[in-house]
Scaffold this active site. Structure first.
Site, PDB file in Angstrom:
ATOM      1  N   SER A  66       0.834  -1.189   0.000  1.00  0.00           N
ATOM      2  CA  SER A  66       0.000   0.000   0.000  1.00  0.00           C
ATOM      3  C   SER A  66       0.876   1.248   0.000  1.00  0.00           C
ATOM      4  O   SER A  66       1.710   1.428  -0.872  1.00  0.00           O
ATOM      5  CB  SER A  66      -0.951  -0.041   1.201  1.00  0.00           C
ATOM      6  OG  SER A  66      -1.968   0.923   1.086  1.00  0.00           O
ATOM      7  N   ASP A 103      -5.685  -3.540  -2.494  1.00  0.00           N
ATOM      8  CA  ASP A 103      -4.580  -3.352  -1.559  1.00  0.00           C
ATOM      9  C   ASP A 103      -4.077  -4.679  -0.981  1.00  0.00           C
ATOM     10  O   ASP A 103      -4.861  -5.481  -0.461  1.00  0.00           O
ATOM     11  CB  ASP A 103      -5.093  -2.463  -0.422  1.00  0.00           C
ATOM     12  CG  ASP A 103      -4.002  -1.911   0.465  1.00  0.00           C
ATOM     13  OD1 ASP A 103      -2.983  -2.588   0.662  1.00  0.00           O
ATOM     14  OD2 ASP A 103      -4.187  -0.793   0.975  1.00  0.00           O
TER      15      ASP A 103
END
Length: 311
Positions: A46, A179
């Protein structure tokens, strides 16, 4: 003994500025000069993925921190119209992808993983592998630039950065990816396994006893949920469950890395003060994040780098 140095960077939205600032402080410390230039593999999830890719592309930690400071409000811009369209965040992602994609495209351009100066391992999650067989299923996907049959050398850095940052409920999925924090918000073990993988070319493969690993977090709040028996449903669990998943997988990766590497592993993680929470999208708290990173005690990490990382 030869050393294989891994830098692992957690997810955490805008709290990535904390990681970047901590790295900048370490990078400027006179007793460990040059340590960051010795990294063999950067693993990042991320916001940590953006930081890892930025470092591998030759940016300094400060340059990447400046991206958050200059563009954070643009990336996490939640307009009234967007809330109306999404029925108060009920049926749509909280933020649009376009501003984030614009910043990533401006930062990385047409750069591909093969052109990076360091090895990278960037966790994402593939929602649909597109298989036409009975084995069609979602699965983890680690983008990397190691040689071998599963190499992602031709993938655009900007695309991979977008994929690993597409946090559920915050951003829409990107090209079918979300993610990597849903299973590896702390990518320490992802990096470790990628380094020693038998799929790597022999000359790129590390031995477990060669690995030294520094893991950097984005800060953690002292949070808890009261009650011994929680008779909750979807509506009550959705928001805390995302945080539980992120913090939970970070904790287990920390435990596993400690068990596998012992003293050759170091975790640098801030714990926010009692009652203080900083959300992944807290644009208004960016100055506070810098303050926390600047005041954090890094002495133990400096000593560890001197003993285990440097020649």
């Amino acid at each position: 003994m030869a050393k294989y140095r891994i830098l692992s960077l957690d997810g955490g939205g805008l709290r990535g500025v904390i990681s970047a600032q901590l790295l900048q402080r370490l990078n400027e410390h006179p007793q460990i000069a040059g340590w960051l230039a010795q990294v063999d593999l950067l693993a990042g999830t991320s916001t940590g993925g953006i930081l890892a890719l930025g470092l591998a592309a030759g940016r300094t930690p400060k340059q990447i921190a400046d991206l958050y400071l200059q563009h954070g409000a643009e990336i996490f811009d939640d307009s009234i119209w967007d809330n109306i369209r999404d029925l108060g965040k009920t049926i749509g992602a909280e933020y649009a992808t376009k501003p984030l994609k614009k910043v990533l495209d401006q930062t990385f351009g047409e750069l591909r993983l093969a052109e990076l100066s360091r090895k990278v391992a960037i966790p994402t999650f593939d929602l649909d592998n597109g298989a036409t067989t009975a084995f069609r299923s979602w699965k983890p996907k680690i983008f990397h630039n190691f040689g071998g049959s599963d190499c992602d050398a031709e993938a655009l850095v900007a695309d991979v950065a977008l994929y690993t940052s597409a946090a559920p409920t915050y951003f829409p999925s990107a090209d079918g990816y979300i993610d990597g924090g849903v299973y590896a918000n702390n990518p320490a073990i992802v990096g470790l396994v990628q380094a020693i993988s038998q799929r790597n070319l022999p000359q790129e493969r590390a031995a477990l006893d060669e690995v030294v690993l520094l893991s950097v977090g984005t800060g953690i709040s002292l949070t808890y949920i009261k009650g011994k028996t929680l008779d909750w449903g979807y509506a009550q669990w959705i928001k805390p469950l995302i945080n539980i998943l992120m913090d939970g997988v970070s904790g287990i990766a920390d435990y596993q890395a400690q068990q596998l590497l012992g003293a050759r592993y170091q975790r640098l993680q801030l714990v926010f003060g009692k009652g203080e929470t900083i959300a992944l999208d807290a644009v208004d708290k960016l100055p506070r994040m810098l303050q926390l990173a600047d005041s954090a005690d890094i002495d133990a990490t400096v000593e560890w780098l001197k003993q285990y990382w440097l020649p």
